[in-house]
Design a protein around this motif. Structure first.
Motif, PDB file in Angstrom:
ATOM      1  N   ALA A  71       0.823  -1.215   0.000  1.00  0.00           N
ATOM      2  CA  ALA A  71       0.000   0.000   0.000  1.00  0.00           C
ATOM      3  C   ALA A  71       0.858   1.267   0.000  1.00  0.00           C
ATOM      4  CB  ALA A  71      -0.935   0.002   1.207  1.00  0.00           C
ATOM      5  N   GLU A  72       2.031   1.191   0.617  1.00  0.00           N
ATOM      6  CA  GLU A  72       2.914   2.354   0.694  1.00  0.00           C
ATOM      7  C   GLU A  72       3.384   2.815  -0.683  1.00  0.00           C
ATOM      8  OE1 GLU A  72       3.899   4.328   3.152  1.00  0.00           O
ATOM      9  OE2 GLU A  72       2.626   3.279   4.609  1.00  0.00           O
ATOM     10  N   VAL A  73       3.433   1.894  -1.650  1.00  0.00           N
ATOM     11  CA  VAL A  73       3.942   2.264  -2.984  1.00  0.00           C
ATOM     12  C   VAL A  73       2.814   2.421  -4.004  1.00  0.00           C
ATOM     13  CG1 VAL A  73       6.154   1.140  -2.548  1.00  0.00           C
ATOM     14  CG2 VAL A  73       4.331  -0.147  -3.684  1.00  0.00           C
ATOM     15  N   LEU A  74       1.564   2.271  -3.552  1.00  0.00           N
ATOM     16  CA  LEU A  74       0.421   2.441  -4.450  1.00  0.00           C
ATOM     17  C   LEU A  74      -0.256   3.774  -4.193  1.00  0.00           C
ATOM     18  CD1 LEU A  74      -1.153  -1.158  -4.477  1.00  0.00           C
ATOM     19  CD2 LEU A  74       0.555  -0.162  -6.010  1.00  0.00           C
ATOM     20  N   SER A  75      -1.303   4.054  -4.951  1.00  0.00           N
ATOM     21  CA  SER A  75      -1.995   5.332  -4.815  1.00  0.00           C
ATOM     22  C   SER A  75      -3.486   5.163  -5.045  1.00  0.00           C
ATOM     23  CB  SER A  75      -1.407   6.353  -5.810  1.00  0.00           C
ATOM     24  OG  SER A  75      -1.440   5.837  -7.120  1.00  0.00           O
ATOM     25  N   ASP A  76      -4.202   6.264  -4.944  1.00  0.00           N
ATOM     26  CA  ASP A  76      -5.654   6.270  -5.080  1.00  0.00           C
ATOM     27  C   ASP A  76      -6.083   5.609  -6.399  1.00  0.00           C
ATOM     28  OD1 ASP A  76      -8.286   7.492  -4.050  1.00  0.00           O
ATOM     29  OD2 ASP A  76      -8.201   8.177  -6.134  1.00  0.00           O
ATOM     30  N   GLY A  77      -7.075   4.708  -6.315  1.00  0.00           N
ATOM     31  CA  GLY A  77      -7.580   4.033  -7.501  1.00  0.00           C
ATOM     32  C   GLY A  77      -6.975   2.670  -7.762  1.00  0.00           C
ATOM     33  N   ASP A  78      -5.897   2.330  -7.048  1.00  0.00           N
ATOM     34  CA  ASP A  78      -5.275   1.016  -7.215  1.00  0.00           C
ATOM     35  C   ASP A  78      -6.033  -0.040  -6.409  1.00  0.00           C
ATOM     36  OD1 ASP A  78      -3.378   2.267  -8.759  1.00  0.00           O
ATOM     37  OD2 ASP A  78      -1.854   2.349  -7.190  1.00  0.00           O
ATOM     38  N   ILE A  79      -5.752  -1.305  -6.680  1.00  0.00           N
ATOM     39  CA  ILE A  79      -6.414  -2.424  -5.997  1.00  0.00           C
ATOM     40  C   ILE A  79      -5.357  -3.411  -5.508  1.00  0.00           C
ATOM     41  CG2 ILE A  79      -7.972  -4.413  -6.251  1.00  0.00           C
ATOM     42  CD1 ILE A  79      -9.476  -2.919  -8.383  1.00  0.00           C
ATOM     43  N   ILE A  80      -5.562  -3.923  -4.295  1.00  0.00           N
ATOM     44  CA  ILE A  80      -4.751  -5.019  -3.767  1.00  0.00           C
ATOM     45  C   ILE A  80      -5.639  -6.250  -3.647  1.00  0.00           C
ATOM     46  CG2 ILE A  80      -3.516  -5.898  -1.734  1.00  0.00           C
ATOM     47  CD1 ILE A  80      -2.479  -3.092  -1.238  1.00  0.00           C
ATOM     48  N   ILE A  81      -5.121  -7.384  -4.098  1.00  0.00           N
ATOM     49  CA  ILE A  81      -5.837  -8.660  -3.999  1.00  0.00           C
ATOM     50  C   ILE A  81      -5.036  -9.575  -3.090  1.00  0.00           C
ATOM     51  CG2 ILE A  81      -6.759 -10.635  -5.282  1.00  0.00           C
ATOM     52  CD1 ILE A  81      -5.571  -7.769  -7.333  1.00  0.00           C
ATOM     53  N   ASP A  82      -5.675 -10.122  -2.067  1.00  0.00           N
ATOM     54  CA  ASP A  82      -5.007 -11.119  -1.217  1.00  0.00           C
ATOM     55  C   ASP A  82      -5.504 -12.499  -1.618  1.00  0.00           C
ATOM     56  OD1 ASP A  82      -3.747 -12.614   0.734  1.00  0.00           O
ATOM     57  OD2 ASP A  82      -5.305 -12.229   2.233  1.00  0.00           O
ATOM     58  N   GLY A  83      -4.600 -13.315  -2.175  1.00  0.00           N
ATOM     59  CA  GLY A  83      -4.959 -14.669  -2.589  1.00  0.00           C
ATOM     60  C   GLY A  83      -4.421 -15.742  -1.680  1.00  0.00           C
ATOM     61  N   GLY A  84      -3.878 -15.359  -0.529  1.00  0.00           N
ATOM     62  CA  GLY A  84      -3.340 -16.344   0.398  1.00  0.00           C
ATOM     63  C   GLY A  84      -4.419 -16.953   1.279  1.00  0.00           C
ATOM     64  N   ASN A  85      -4.006 -17.872   2.149  1.00  0.00           N
ATOM     65  CA  ASN A  85      -4.954 -18.535   3.054  1.00  0.00           C
ATOM     66  C   ASN A  85      -5.151 -17.700   4.318  1.00  0.00           C
ATOM     67  OD1 ASN A  85      -5.619 -20.771   1.498  1.00  0.00           O
ATOM     68  ND2 ASN A  85      -3.890 -21.970   2.253  1.00  0.00           N
ATOM     69  N   SER A  86      -5.714 -16.512   4.144  1.00  0.00           N
ATOM     70  CA  SER A  86      -5.973 -15.629   5.273  1.00  0.00           C
ATOM     71  C   SER A  86      -7.278 -16.004   5.975  1.00  0.00           C
ATOM     72  CB  SER A  86      -6.087 -14.178   4.797  1.00  0.00           C
ATOM     73  OG  SER A  86      -4.874 -13.717   4.267  1.00  0.00           O
ATOM     74  N   ARG A  87      -7.381 -15.651   7.244  1.00  0.00           N
ATOM     75  CA  ARG A  87      -8.644 -15.826   7.958  1.00  0.00           C
ATOM     76  C   ARG A  87      -9.611 -14.736   7.499  1.00  0.00           C
ATOM     77  NH1 ARG A  87     -10.665 -18.426  12.594  1.00  0.00           N
ATOM     78  NH2 ARG A  87     -12.383 -17.267  13.551  1.00  0.00           N
ATOM     79  N   PHE A  88     -10.836 -15.119   7.211  1.00  0.00           N
ATOM     80  CA  PHE A  88     -11.814 -14.190   6.632  1.00  0.00           C
ATOM     81  C   PHE A  88     -12.050 -12.962   7.493  1.00  0.00           C
ATOM     82  CE2 PHE A  88     -14.293 -16.775   9.487  1.00  0.00           C
ATOM     83  CZ  PHE A  88     -15.242 -15.905  10.011  1.00  0.00           C
ATOM     84  N   SER A  89     -11.916 -13.123   8.823  1.00  0.00           N
ATOM     85  CA  SER A  89     -12.185 -12.007   9.732  1.00  0.00           C
ATOM     86  C   SER A  89     -11.121 -10.914   9.640  1.00  0.00           C
ATOM     87  CB  SER A  89     -12.285 -12.519  11.172  1.00  0.00           C
ATOM     88  OG  SER A  89     -11.128 -13.252  11.528  1.00  0.00           O
ATOM     89  N   ASP A  90      -9.985 -11.210   8.999  1.00  0.00           N
ATOM     90  CA  ASP A  90      -8.954 -10.188   8.804  1.00  0.00           C
ATOM     91  C   ASP A  90      -9.241  -9.287   7.608  1.00  0.00           C
ATOM     92  OD1 ASP A  90      -7.512 -11.251  10.931  1.00  0.00           O
ATOM     93  OD2 ASP A  90      -6.308 -12.562   9.644  1.00  0.00           O
TER      94      ASP A  90
END
Length: 290
Positions: A71-90
């Motif tokens: 996020a530190e190197v992105l800006s307004d309008g960009d998107i981050i996708i998390d495809g790992g095995n994260s817990r949904f509540s995070d």
């Protein structure tokens, strides 16, 4: 379409290759310089045209720190996708944190393992429809050919929730095959256990990809003598059981298969020692000494 991809391990590296084969431009970053296309996240961001999309594919323990760094190197309008095995509540807290920067967020449950590069990945996506629509060319390239293998499961968190339940079901299915395997090996009648599993691959109601993989394992090691029974769990089975408790849903099979994995890690179960001692005390039943 352009995509930044952070984390180029077994899954991430294969995803990069599948996307490139479909004609997409993928800029990958990994802490292992031998795998990486760039030397830093800042360089990754510089190589992408705005608005940018960056897919994070790292182990659950470092997901938040990685997403914050991206996020530190992105800006307004960009998107981050998390495809790992994260817990949904995070997912919701992440989405809220990124929203203050004007950055969108999608959570994607990814199934396919090491076979995904060739066969495609089943994708379960959570997030806003506008973000899903924007990433559809990427999803289409990653998913298997045909109408199945992709779902927009709901809002942020729904993708990882669906993947959690998927993994819980996987635990139960694997354990059912495993119990059947053990029973067949103990039978005085069945002399060709690998052949039985091979015969089930066509024309039976228990045919599945998991059955195909078990058959493959038995081809390589017919009595599985090269393996230990010690079995880890990634955490998704535990989260599934946690949700079952919260929602009062009886997950008998999934819970039992999770606890069986815990049993596999005990050389000499203290609980079963206590059971043996009690049987001896109240009924005089024989016990086996070490």
């Amino acid at each position: 379409m352009q995509l930044g991809l952070v984390g180029l391990g077994r899954m991430g590296g294969n995803m990069r290759e599948r996307l490139r084969a479909a004609g997409h431009e993928v800029v990958g970053y990994d802490r292992n310089a031998d795998r990486s296309d760039v030397t830093s996240l800042a360089e990754l961001a510089e190589k992408l045209d705005g608005p940018r999309a960056v897919w994070v594919m790292v182990p659950a323990g470092v997901t938040d720190t990685t997403i914050d760094a991206v996020a530190e190197v992105l800006s307004d309008g960009d998107i981050i996708i998390d495809g790992g095995n994260s817990r949904f509540s995070d997912d919701a807290p992440r989405a809220e944190r990124l929203d203050t920067r004007g950055i969108g967020y999608l959570d994607v449950g990814v199934s396919g393992g090491v076979w995904g590069k060739e066969n495609g990945y089943a994708l379960m996506v959570g997030g806003a429809q506008e973000h899903v629509d924007r990433l559809m060319p990427i999803f289409e390239a990653l998913k298997p050919a045909g109408e199945h293998g992709f779902v927009h499961a709901g809002p942020v968190g729904a993708g990882h929730y669906a993947k959690m339940v998927h993994n819980g079901i996987e635990y139960g299915l694997m354990h059912a095959y495993a119990e059947g395997y053990e029973l067949l090996t103990k039978s005085e009648l069945v002399t060709n256990v690998p052949g039985v599993f091979k015969s089930w691959r066509e024309g039976t109601v228990v045919q599945s990809w998991l059955l195909d993989l078990l058959d493959r394992a038995l081809d390589e090691d017919p009595d599985l003598s090269d393996l230990s029974g010690y079995t880890e769990d990634t955490g998704e089975g535990r989260w599934t059981v946690d949700e079952a408790i919260r929602l009062a849903v009886p997950l008998n099979v999934i819970a039992a298969s999770l606890f069986a994995r815990f049993t596999s890690r005990q050389e000499d179960s203290p609980a079963m020692k206590a059971v043996a001692a009690l049987r001896q005390q109240f009924g005089g039943h024989a016990v086996h000494k070490r």
